[in-house]
Each structure stands twice: as structure tokens, then as C-alpha cells.
Design an enzyme around this catalytic site. Structure first.
Site, PDB file in Angstrom:
ATOM      1  N   ASP A 249       0.828  -1.202   0.000  1.00 14.51           N
ATOM      2  CA  ASP A 249       0.000   0.000   0.000  1.00 14.51           C
ATOM      3  C   ASP A 249       0.863   1.253   0.000  1.00 14.51           C
ATOM      4  OD1 ASP A 249       0.923  -0.410   2.593  1.00 14.51           O
ATOM      5  OD2 ASP A 249      -1.043  -0.775   3.460  1.00 14.51           O
TER       6      ASP A 249
ATOM      7  N   ASN B 228      -8.004  -2.592  13.989  1.00 15.78           N
ATOM      8  CA  ASN B 228      -9.401  -2.807  13.599  1.00 15.78           C
ATOM      9  C   ASN B 228      -9.534  -3.992  12.627  1.00 15.78           C
ATOM     10  OD1 ASN B 228      -8.281  -1.760  11.304  1.00 15.78           O
ATOM     11  ND2 ASN B 228      -9.580   0.059  11.196  1.00 15.78           N
TER      12      ASN B 228
ATOM     13  N   HIS C  26      -7.655  -4.414   9.911  1.00 21.80           N
ATOM     14  CA  HIS C  26      -7.326  -4.143   8.513  1.00 21.80           C
ATOM     15  C   HIS C  26      -6.097  -4.930   8.058  1.00 21.80           C
ATOM     16  CE1 HIS C  26      -4.877  -0.236   9.579  1.00 21.80           C
ATOM     17  NE2 HIS C  26      -4.015  -1.166   9.246  1.00 21.80           N
TER      18      HIS C  26
ATOM     19  N   GLU D 185      -9.783  -1.365   5.106  1.00 16.79           N
ATOM     20  CA  GLU D 185     -10.450  -1.071   6.369  1.00 16.79           C
ATOM     21  C   GLU D 185     -11.724  -1.915   6.490  1.00 16.79           C
ATOM     22  OE1 GLU D 185      -8.800   0.528   8.421  1.00 16.79           O
ATOM     23  OE2 GLU D 185      -8.075   2.487   7.765  1.00 16.79           O
TER      24      GLU D 185
HETATM   25  C1  GLP Z   1      -0.438   0.055   8.636  1.00 16.48           C
HETATM   26  C2  GLP Z   1      -0.228  -0.667   7.303  1.00 16.48           C
HETATM   27  C3  GLP Z   1      -0.576  -2.110   7.408  1.00 16.48           C
HETATM   28  C4  GLP Z   1      -0.054  -2.652   8.717  1.00 16.48           C
HETATM   29  C5  GLP Z   1      -0.826  -2.053   9.848  1.00 16.48           C
HETATM   30  C6  GLP Z   1      -0.332  -2.433  11.226  1.00 16.48           C
HETATM   31  O1  GLP Z   1      -1.140   1.221   8.565  1.00 16.48           O
HETATM   32  N1  GLP Z   1      -0.843  -0.079   6.170  1.00 16.48           N
HETATM   33  O2  GLP Z   1      -0.041  -2.802   6.289  1.00 16.48           O
HETATM   34  O3  GLP Z   1      -0.179  -4.041   8.769  1.00 16.48           O
HETATM   35  O4  GLP Z   1      -0.980  -0.668   9.704  1.00 16.48           O
HETATM   36  O5  GLP Z   1       0.840  -1.762  11.533  1.00 16.48           O
HETATM   37  P1  GLP Z   1       1.742  -2.119  12.771  1.00 16.48           P
HETATM   38  O6  GLP Z   1       2.432  -3.373  12.427  1.00 16.48           O
HETATM   39  O7  GLP Z   1       2.666  -0.960  12.914  1.00 16.48           O
HETATM   40  O8  GLP Z   1       0.831  -2.274  13.946  1.00 16.48           O
END
Ligand code: GLP
Length: 255
Positions: free
Chosen positions: A63, A132, A134, A139
Site C-alpha cells: 500500500d 481494527n 485491517h 479497512e
Molecule cells: C499500517 C499498514 C498495514 C499494517 C498495519 C499495522 O497502517 N498499512 O499494512 O499491517 O498498519 O501496523 P503495525 O504493524 O505498525 O501495527
């Protein structure tokens, strides 16, 4: 689905990196799906310590934010360059990130989806999970068969990611994300999760119903998923019947 539970976040990186190194040894031109966020960082650090030739490996990021100026240090293009491409000495020409500054982001998203297919698809997709549920920036409410597209970030996700920016207002409102349908086409999904704050959502994703309310629950429908979690994140997982404890990277682990 195989689930490895290890003591620490750093151990999640060692286990996941071991899996990736084995894949790259058997397929030197493997196509990796690259995740950002904090959870996968220990993987890239650990993988850099493996003596495996990564010169033919290619990668597609999951992303990207829409609207950050090119070269912004928190754009995923820059994060991937710093944390993955340079650390692992990948060929920069073989690493793609959605174009978040394209004049037509919808078209850029469609082109990105097509580029993944043209590369023969992703062999191993690294994933984290949001609080959440995602996956990438899909989302809650995202269609389970969605393709790479422009999405609006929820306030919860913007708040979670504000830690990377000087002010919360700086967090972009939109992103380009691989869709859930796109992610599901990868040959192997490798989810890394750590921290007690992820325990509820990990249990919902793996043990709850498959629902768009928790996008990561779609993992239950994929034929080849490996979850690597630390003990804190795995604390609320239902005990799996008929499976035996395994030992990973010298640490006791339960499956
Ligand atoms: C981000 C990314 C995701 C990631 C998630 C969790 O915003 N776009 O790909 O898996 O949030 O992030 P973290 O591993 O820092 O908790």
C-alpha cells in the site's frame, strides 16, 4: 494454517525471515509482497543476516499513502527503500510501490494490480494486522474480493499512524491499497503480529467469523497461511485441537 507462537517480537522476525530465506533459496527470483508498519521490521532485520542471494528477488509493496510529496520520509516508497530495498540489497528496479502521487490514483491502482499479475503473482505476501482488523489498508467494510484501489483511511488508522508524523493532521486521508482479492491471490500469506494490543483482533481474525467487519478474517479462506505471533499477541487464540507444541528458533512455541 500454521501458527507459530514465539516469546518476543524479535523472535517473530527470526522465524518469518527463516521462512522467507528458505523460499528464496528454492526460488531465487521469488516475488515478495512487502508490508510496512512496525510488525514486519524485525523480519527485514533478520533476513539481512541470512546469506541468501536476493539479487533476483522482486517485491511489491502492499500500500501507499495518497498525496504525500514525493520523497516524504514516511511515504511507503521511502520506508520500503530504507527498510527493505537497501537493507536487503534488492535491485531497486525490481521493487514496486503504488504511485501515491499519480495524477490519477485510481488508474495507478488498477495499473499496479495489473503489474502484480504480469509479474506472475506474489509468491509470499508479508502481512501485519491493524487494530481494527485491517489488512494493508483494507479497512472494515472492504469487499472480500476487492482489487487494488484508492481507499479512505479510518480515523483509527490515521491516529495509529500519527506516530510517524510530526502532527496527526499530516497523516494523509487516502491511500492506494492492494485489495483483499489481490492479497488472496498470493501463493503464501505470512502474517506477523506482536503485542498485547493485537491479541483481541488476532483472535477475532483467526477464530471468529469470516466477515468484512474484520478484513483479516479472510485469511481463514486461504489455503496457505503462516501466522507468526509473539505470546502477548497470541494470548487469546483458541487452543487448536490435535496440534502439538513445536519448537522454533530455540524457543518454546505452541501451535
Ligand atoms: C499500517 C499498514 C498495514 C499494517 C498495519 C499495522 O497502517 N498499512 O499494512 O499491517 O498498519 O501496523 P503495525 O504493524 O505498525 O501495527
Amino acid at each position: 494454517m500454521e501458527i507459530f507462537v514465539v516469546p518476543t517480537a524479535s523472535a517473530t522476525g527470526s522465524v518469518a525471515a527463516g521462512i522467507l530465506a528458505a523460499v528464496i533459496r528454492s526460488k531465487p527470483d521469488a516475488v515478495l509482497g512487502l508490508a510496512t508498519g512496525g510488525s514486519p521490521l524485525p523480519i527485514y532485520k533478520a533476513l539481512a543476516g541470512h546469506s541468501v542471494d536476493m539479487s533476483a528477488v522482486s517485491g511489491f509493496a502492499l500500500d501507499e499513502y495518497v498525496g504525500l510529496p514525493a520523497g516524504h520520509p514516511e511515504s511507503y516508497a521511502e520506508v520500503v527503500r530504507r527498510e527493505v530495498t537497501e537493507r536487503l540489497q534488492l535491485d531497486p528496479a525490481k521493487v514496486a510501490v503504488p504511485d501515491g502521487s499519480a495524477a490519477d490514483p485510481e488508474q495507478a491502482a488498477a495499473d499496479y494490480d495489473a503489474a502484480i499479475a504480469a509479474a506472475g503473482g506474489i509468491d509470499v505476501q508479508i502481512l501485519g494486522i491493524g487494530h481494527n482488523g485491517h489488512l494493508a489498508f483494507n479497512e472494515p467494510g472492504s469487499a472480500l474480493d476487492s482489487r487494488t484501489r484508492v481507499e479512505v483511511l479510518t480515523e483509527r488508522t490515521r491516529a495509529a499512524n500519527a506516530r510517524y508524523f510530526s502532527t496527526p493532521e499530516e497523516v494523509p486521508l487516502r491511500c492506494i491499497t492492494q485489495g483483499l482479492g489481490t492479497i488472496m491471490e498470493a501463493g503464501h500469506l505470512l502474517l506477523v503480529v506482536n503485542g498485547a494490543d493485537k491479541a483481541d483482533i488476532l483472535a477475532a481474525a483467526l477464530n471468529g467469523p469470516v466477515t468484512a467487519d474484520c478484513p483479516a478474517s479472510i485469511l481463514q479462506w486461504h489455503p496457505h497461511v503462516t501466522v507468526v505471533a509473539d505470546e502477548a499477541a497470541a494470548a487469546l487464540l483458541a487452543p487448536a485441537s490435535g496440534q502439538v507444541p513445536v519448537r522454533v528458533a530455540g524457543a518454546a512455541a505452541t501451535v
